[in-house]
Design a protein around this motif. Structure first.
Motif, short mmCIF file in Angstrom:
data_model
loop_
_atom_site.label_atom_id
_atom_site.label_comp_id
_atom_site.label_asym_id
_atom_site.label_seq_id
_atom_site.Cartn_x
_atom_site.Cartn_y
_atom_site.Cartn_z
N TRP B 139 23.59 60.36 86.34
CA TRP B 139 24.53 59.85 85.34
C TRP B 139 25.85 59.45 85.98
O TRP B 139 26.46 58.44 85.65
CB TRP B 139 24.74 60.95 84.29
CG TRP B 139 25.58 60.57 83.12
CD1 TRP B 139 26.87 60.90 82.92
CD2 TRP B 139 25.18 59.80 81.99
NE1 TRP B 139 27.31 60.38 81.72
CE2 TRP B 139 26.28 59.70 81.14
CE3 TRP B 139 23.99 59.18 81.61
CZ2 TRP B 139 26.24 59.01 79.93
CZ3 TRP B 139 23.96 58.49 80.42
CH2 TRP B 139 25.06 58.42 79.59
N PHE B 142 26.81 55.94 87.80
CA PHE B 142 27.19 54.73 87.06
C PHE B 142 28.64 54.82 86.64
O PHE B 142 29.07 55.84 86.09
CB PHE B 142 26.30 54.55 85.84
CG PHE B 142 24.86 54.35 86.18
CD1 PHE B 142 24.45 53.24 86.89
CD2 PHE B 142 23.92 55.29 85.82
CE1 PHE B 142 23.13 53.05 87.23
CE2 PHE B 142 22.58 55.12 86.16
CZ PHE B 142 22.19 54.00 86.86
N PRO B 143 29.41 53.75 86.88
CA PRO B 143 30.82 53.76 86.47
C PRO B 143 30.93 53.96 84.95
O PRO B 143 30.14 53.36 84.21
CB PRO B 143 31.31 52.38 86.86
CG PRO B 143 30.36 51.89 87.89
CD PRO B 143 29.05 52.52 87.58
N LEU B 145 32.91 52.82 82.75
CA LEU B 145 33.12 51.61 81.96
C LEU B 145 31.81 50.83 81.81
O LEU B 145 31.54 50.27 80.75
CB LEU B 145 34.20 50.75 82.61
CG LEU B 145 34.87 49.77 81.67
CD1 LEU B 145 35.58 50.48 80.55
CD2 LEU B 145 35.84 48.89 82.43
N LEU B 146 31.00 50.82 82.86
CA LEU B 146 29.73 50.10 82.80
C LEU B 146 28.79 50.74 81.78
O LEU B 146 28.18 50.05 80.96
CB LEU B 146 29.06 50.08 84.18
CG LEU B 146 29.07 48.72 84.87
CD1 LEU B 146 30.48 48.29 85.13
CD2 LEU B 146 28.27 48.74 86.13
N LEU B 147 28.69 52.08 81.83
CA LEU B 147 27.84 52.78 80.86
C LEU B 147 28.30 52.46 79.44
O LEU B 147 27.50 52.16 78.56
CB LEU B 147 27.91 54.28 81.08
CG LEU B 147 27.04 54.86 82.20
CD1 LEU B 147 27.33 56.33 82.39
CD2 LEU B 147 25.56 54.67 81.86
N ILE B 149 30.07 49.89 78.37
CA ILE B 149 29.82 48.49 78.00
C ILE B 149 28.37 48.32 77.59
O ILE B 149 28.06 47.70 76.56
CB ILE B 149 30.17 47.57 79.19
CG1 ILE B 149 31.68 47.52 79.40
CG2 ILE B 149 29.63 46.17 78.97
CD1 ILE B 149 32.11 46.74 80.61
N ALA B 150 27.46 48.92 78.37
CA ALA B 150 26.04 48.77 78.07
C ALA B 150 25.68 49.43 76.74
O ALA B 150 25.00 48.84 75.91
CB ALA B 150 25.21 49.36 79.20
N VAL B 151 26.16 50.66 76.53
CA VAL B 151 25.80 51.37 75.30
C VAL B 151 26.40 50.68 74.09
O VAL B 151 25.73 50.50 73.07
CB VAL B 151 26.27 52.85 75.37
CG1 VAL B 151 25.93 53.55 74.07
CG2 VAL B 151 25.59 53.56 76.52
N SER B 153 27.06 47.60 73.79
CA SER B 153 26.32 46.37 73.52
C SER B 153 25.06 46.66 72.72
O SER B 153 24.54 45.81 72.03
CB SER B 153 25.96 45.67 74.83
OG SER B 153 24.86 46.28 75.44
N VAL B 154 24.56 47.90 72.79
CA VAL B 154 23.38 48.27 72.02
C VAL B 154 23.76 48.79 70.63
O VAL B 154 23.22 48.36 69.62
CB VAL B 154 22.55 49.34 72.78
CG1 VAL B 154 21.45 49.88 71.88
CG2 VAL B 154 21.97 48.76 74.04
N ALA B 234 40.73 50.28 77.14
CA ALA B 234 40.10 49.31 78.03
C ALA B 234 38.96 48.60 77.32
O ALA B 234 38.81 47.38 77.41
CB ALA B 234 39.59 49.99 79.30
N LEU B 238 38.57 44.62 76.24
CA LEU B 238 37.45 43.73 76.59
C LEU B 238 36.77 43.16 75.36
O LEU B 238 35.84 42.36 75.46
CB LEU B 238 36.43 44.49 77.43
CG LEU B 238 36.88 44.88 78.83
CD1 LEU B 238 35.85 45.76 79.50
CD2 LEU B 238 37.14 43.64 79.67
N GLY B 239 37.23 43.61 74.16
CA GLY B 239 36.62 43.11 72.93
C GLY B 239 35.37 43.87 72.55
O GLY B 239 34.57 43.41 71.75
N LEU B 240 35.18 45.07 73.15
CA LEU B 240 33.98 45.85 72.87
C LEU B 240 34.30 47.16 72.15
O LEU B 240 33.43 47.96 71.89
CB LEU B 240 33.23 46.17 74.17
CG LEU B 240 32.63 44.97 74.88
CD1 LEU B 240 32.27 45.33 76.30
CD2 LEU B 240 31.40 44.50 74.13
#
Lengths: 316, 301
Positions: B139, B142-143, B145-147, B149-151, B153-154, B234, B238-240
């Motif tokens: 776990w 993974f950075p 912020l990347l986790l 962003i990915a979650v 997005s889901v 942050a 990024l709009g997320l």
């Protein structure tokens, strides 16, 4: 040393398995309505229907088969195709990864040139005004969000002096000067945010080393302060700092995502963000795999260099 | 919680935190770590602003006034107005409310997750520990912020999603710190004594392990409040994160407002400055807490 390397490599295997499971589960969490969204958003909607997309993602198979099929492809270097551009994910990664790598490398140089001298200075002048100022600076840098600093750099020079950072990317080998003049601003911002933690660590470690007997001996025999630092203190004090650089790799990548967006650097971070907004899942999972394996490799290298720098570690 | 710890204090030898009541502890903090105390006070100020934002905000948060567009800071609009004539101070205040809500809820959830995973891993050890630790290893590569962003997005953007995702993310990462501290406490004499008297596992966990890892947990929670506030900003940038027109601090610095910053540079100042001050003050306070409560964690982050 050889046995140590082998031990470290074997220890990677369970981590890799779990990491691949995390990426897999994350991507397979896609609920049905996202496929609808893909159908609505993407050009492929005209040529492919829902079942075709499900089949393309392998969603019609049982979970474990999906996993092994996916991991099989990954092991053969096949990360799938972008849903949006229909180009192989590996191709897109090959385009964007070097750019992010350059940004990270420049940032690392900035971070070390700022953090090491200041950290050492701070340790040698412990509890003086200079020490307090540099420590507060590093604490502030920890709190300042990179995206705000980036925004300030974009807005204020332009308002005050009609100057703004370059926002057009030029490949390094085409025009190194133009490339660097674009990359330097995000690299400095990223480097500064990294330097905060490195500075703290350098200071702590130097303080520890400076209290050792052999430093007192070196002082007592009349060695100049500079020689003492370079020859005795740095060598031992910097070992944990090397580890820290490895630990900061994920932080660096996270920061790169934001700064690439602000300064329009066409690296992996910007690609990831675009992929998120376009729901281009193969790209997202590809970025995850590359980043995960990359961070693991960096950590492995750090561990190995640690073993090489400090013989005590090897024999544990 | 306070009742349980008070009664355990009567027969465990010397639990770390119960010996000094809340007020006495803060006095000590003020005496020994003045900078940390100031940090805590500044944070309390922002917390106050957040809690009473609805009352304090001089204008409606989405109240547009096309006549008063892009006005520089003045007595009427302390922080100026944006491109729709909305009062920036009011929006920053509501933004504080949002940040505090997300920060406290997410950090609270993270702390619970850390405690559950950390105790499972540290107390039971063996295969459970092996399994959890390899998962945490994976776990952590993974950075954050990347986790996120990915979650996101889901699961989509929004306050509940952000809180849950941030809570799980930092909870898993923090479990390692709790685990380390559980392992130490497990070897204490009073834990062994309770075990040999045949106390039930649940009893040992609640009465012996939990009170003794509280210092670590409190520090962890404090630091996490700052981290989650920063990360939410942050994401919103990024709009997320939290979608507009809700005035999240991160969101106020991005999107359409960004193009107007060249005409009204003050738009770029207030949200970022507040964010920096809040995170800085809670970090300084957390550092001071750590030095007082748990000297072993000094310098770690």
């Amino acid at each position: 040393m050889q046995a140590y390397v082998v031990r470290r490599l074997i220890a990677l295997i369970p981590t890799l398995i779990f990491a691949s499971l995390i990426v897999f589960v994350l991507m397979r969490l896609i609920p049905g309505d996202v496929i609808d969204m893909m159908l609505a958003q993407n050009d492929i909607a005209t040529t492919q229907d829902r079942a075709a997309i499900e089949a393309a993602l392998g969603l019609d198979q049982p979970m474990y088969i999906q996993y092994f099929r996916w991991i099989g492809g990954v092991l053969q270097g096949d990360l799938g195709r972008s849903l949006w551009l229909n180009t192989p994910v590996t191709e897109r990664l090959a385009e964007t990864l070097p750019i992010t790598f350059e940004l990270g490398f420049l940032a690392l140089i900035v971070a070390l040139t700022v953090a090491l001298p200041i950290g050492i200075y701070s340790a040698m002048r412990q509890d003086t005004a200079g020490d307090y100022i540099t420590r507060s600076f590093s604490l502030i840098m920890l709190a300042v969000p990179g995206f705000w600093l980036g925004t300030l750099v974009m807005v204020f020079p332009s308002v005050w002096w009609r100057w703004s950072p370059a926002l057009v990317y030029t490949p390094f080998f085409e025009d190194p000067i133009a490339n660097l003049s674009h990359m330097i601003v995000p690299a400095v911002l990223l480097g500064l945010s990294m330097s905060a933690v490195t500075m703290r660590m350098t200071r702590t470690m130097m303080l520890e080393v400076l209290r050792q007997d052999y430093i007192r001996t070196a002082r007592a025999k009349g060695l100049s302060e500079l020689m003492m630092i370079v020859r005795h203190a740095l060598r031992n004090g910097l070992i944990p700092v090397v580890t820290l650089i490895g630990l900061q790799a994920p932080l660096l990548i996270g920061g790169a995502v934001i700064l690439e967006q602000i300064f329009v650097v066409p690296g992996m971070g910007l690609m990831l963000l675009e992929a998120v907004f376009q729901r281009d899942y193969p790209i997202i999972s590809g970025v995850f795999l590359i980043v995960g394996v990359g961070v693991l490799l960096i950590n492995l290298l750090v561990d190995l260099s640690y073993g090489w720098l400090d013989p005590k570690v090897r024999h544990r | 919680m306070s009742e349980a710890t008070a009664s355990s204090a009567s027969f465990t030898s010397k639990p770390a935190i119960q010996t000094s009541p809340f007020v006495a502890f803060n006095l000590r903090l003020f005496r020994e770590k003045p900078l940390g105390a100031i940090g805590g006070a500044i944070f309390l100020f922002f917390l106050f602003c957040g809690v009473f934002a609805d009352v304090l905000a001089p204008y409606g948060v989405n109240e547009t006034d096309m006549v008063a567009r892009l006005q520089a800071p003045s007595w009427e609009h302390w922080f100026g107005t944006d491109h729709l004539g909305r009062d920036v101070l009011s929006r920053v205040l509501i933004g504080a409310q949002l940040s505090m809500t997300v920060g406290f809820l997410a950090a609270g959830l993270a702390t619970v997750v850390s405690i559950v995973l950390g105790i499972a891993s540290g107390y039971f050890g063996g295969k459970v520990d092996m399994f959890i630790q390899r998962f945490v290893d994976a776990w952590m590569i993974f950075p954050d912020l990347l986790l996120l962003i990915a979650v996101v997005s889901v699961v989509g953007a929004g306050i509940p999603q952000i809180v849950i995702v941030l809570g799980l993310l930092y909870g898993i990462a923090g479990s390692r710190i709790v685990r380390g501290s559980v392992i130490t406490v497990k070897e204490n004499m009073h834990t062994h004594a309770a075990q040999s008297m045949g106390a039930r596992t649940m009893h040992i966990l609640v009465r012996h392990i939990l009170p003794n890892i509280m210092p670590v947990v409190i520090v962890l929670f404090t630091v996490r409040v700052g981290a989650t506030i920063l990360t939410e900003a942050a994401l919103s940038f990024l709009g997320l994160g939290i979608p507009p027109p809700t005035p999240a601090w991160g969101g106020m610095l991005s999107g359409t407002g960004r193009t107007y910053m060249y005409l009204g540079p003050w738009l770029a100042l207030a949200p970022g400055l507040c964010l920096t001050i809040v995170v800085y003050s809670i970090n300084v306070y957390g550092d001071a807490l750590r030095d007082l409560l748990d000297p072993r964690m000094r310098g770690s982050r």
